[in-house]
Design an enzyme around this catalytic site. Structure first.
Site, PDB file in Angstrom:
ATOM      1  N   LYS A  11      36.577  43.135  48.754  1.00  0.00           N
ATOM      2  CA  LYS A  11      36.647  41.771  49.304  1.00  0.00           C
ATOM      3  C   LYS A  11      36.226  41.791  50.779  1.00  0.00           C
ATOM      4  CE  LYS A  11      40.217  40.797  45.963  1.00  0.00           C
ATOM      5  NZ  LYS A  11      41.175  39.834  45.469  1.00  0.00           N
ATOM      6  N   GLU A 167      39.610  38.732  34.385  1.00  0.00           N
ATOM      7  CA  GLU A 167      40.549  38.625  35.499  1.00  0.00           C
ATOM      8  C   GLU A 167      41.302  37.298  35.409  1.00  0.00           C
ATOM      9  OE1 GLU A 167      39.387  41.489  38.843  1.00  0.00           O
ATOM     10  OE2 GLU A 167      38.529  39.542  39.295  1.00  0.00           O
ATOM     11  N   GLY A 173      45.892  39.453  42.942  1.00  0.00           N
ATOM     12  CA  GLY A 173      46.537  39.524  44.249  1.00  0.00           C
ATOM     13  C   GLY A 173      47.941  38.941  44.266  1.00  0.00           C
TER      14      GLY A 173
END
Ligand code: PEP
Length: 253
Positions: A11, A167, A173
């Site tokens: 990221k 995902e 996260g």
């Protein structure tokens, strides 16, 4: 038998000056796991340093996005040719953060994925539902749409350069992981949907990664599932020991 593939998605977290040390630490910690494909997908500006640090190791470098046009007036974008020139081998396409914050659609995912594959790079195409979609009973519909539109005109031959990442957006996260059974159910749906697009035989060869709070502690039970062929890892890819722990689980799965 599909070779497991564990890819890190860095990221917007690692600076160019920090890249070589992290790649080298990952390579050193994973050098015995030769039966797993290991990839670090980095911010574009880190790619040259990652490629350099990967030399002589089993780790491959990748990027987090690529544009579909070869060149031109697309301020802020990176072309597949630039990534090839820099030595990248993989590109993440259609990550949920791109879809959520940067207007990525199934149509642009399709254009990017086809450009990546045409350039000889491997596309890691992400699909996944939000919590609202799951709770509204739209899981299958969303995954099938993301697959059918996102992979439109991707041929059976192209699948040699295709990895799909499931995902669930609610697991990214957040520390919430899909249970192995929940993940397997969607991976099976993804493979069945892919079979309709490119044929069952080819669909059996394509690796489908799970992504969403995968860690050393939960990787083994996820990777033990029939259709889970690897992981796309965010947070745990930033610490060599954690990333290596997931790769160790993949090596034993
Ligand atoms: C991701 O961003 O692709 C991801 C799976 O993140 P995390 O592992 O941090 O949930």
């Amino acid at each position: 038998m599909r070779k497991k593939i564990i890819a890190g998605n860095w990221k917007m977290n690692v600076k160019p000056s920090e890249t070589a040390a992290l790649v080298k630490a990952i390579a050193e910690a994973t050098k015995d796991y030769t039966n797993v494909d290991i990839v670090c997908c980095t911010p574009a500006i880190d790619v040259p340093a990652a490629v350099e640090a990967c030399k002589g190791t089993q780790v491959k470098a990748g990027a987090e996005n690529a544009h579909w046009e070869a060149q031109g007036a697309y301020t802020g974008e990176i072309s597949t040719g630039m990534l090839v020139d820099a030595g990248a081998e993989y590109v993440i396409i259609g990550h949920s953060e791109r879809r959520q914050y940067f207007g990525e659609t199934d149509e642009t995912v399709n254009k990017r994925a086809r450009a990546v594959i045409a350039a000889g790079l491997t596309a890691i195409v992400c699909v996944g539902e939000t919590l609202e979609e799951r709770e509204a009973g739209k899981l299958n519909e969303v995954i099938e749409r993301q697959m059918n539109v996102g992979l439109k005109d991707v041929t059976a031959a192209d699948c040699a350069k295709l990895v799909i990442a499931y995902e669930p957006v609610w697991a990214i996260g957040t520390g919430k992981t899909a249970t192995p059974d929940q993940a397997q159910e969607v991976h099976a749906l993804i493979r069945a949907t892919l079979a309709k697009l490119v044929g069952a035989e080819t669909a059996e060869t394509v690796r489908i990664q799970y992504g969403g709070s995968m860690k050393p502690g939960n990787a083994a039970e996820l990777l033990a599932k029939k259709d889970i062929d690897g992981g796309l890892i965010g947070g745990a890819a930033l610490k060599a020991a954690d990333f290596a722990g997931i790769i160790a689980a993949a090596a034993q799965a």
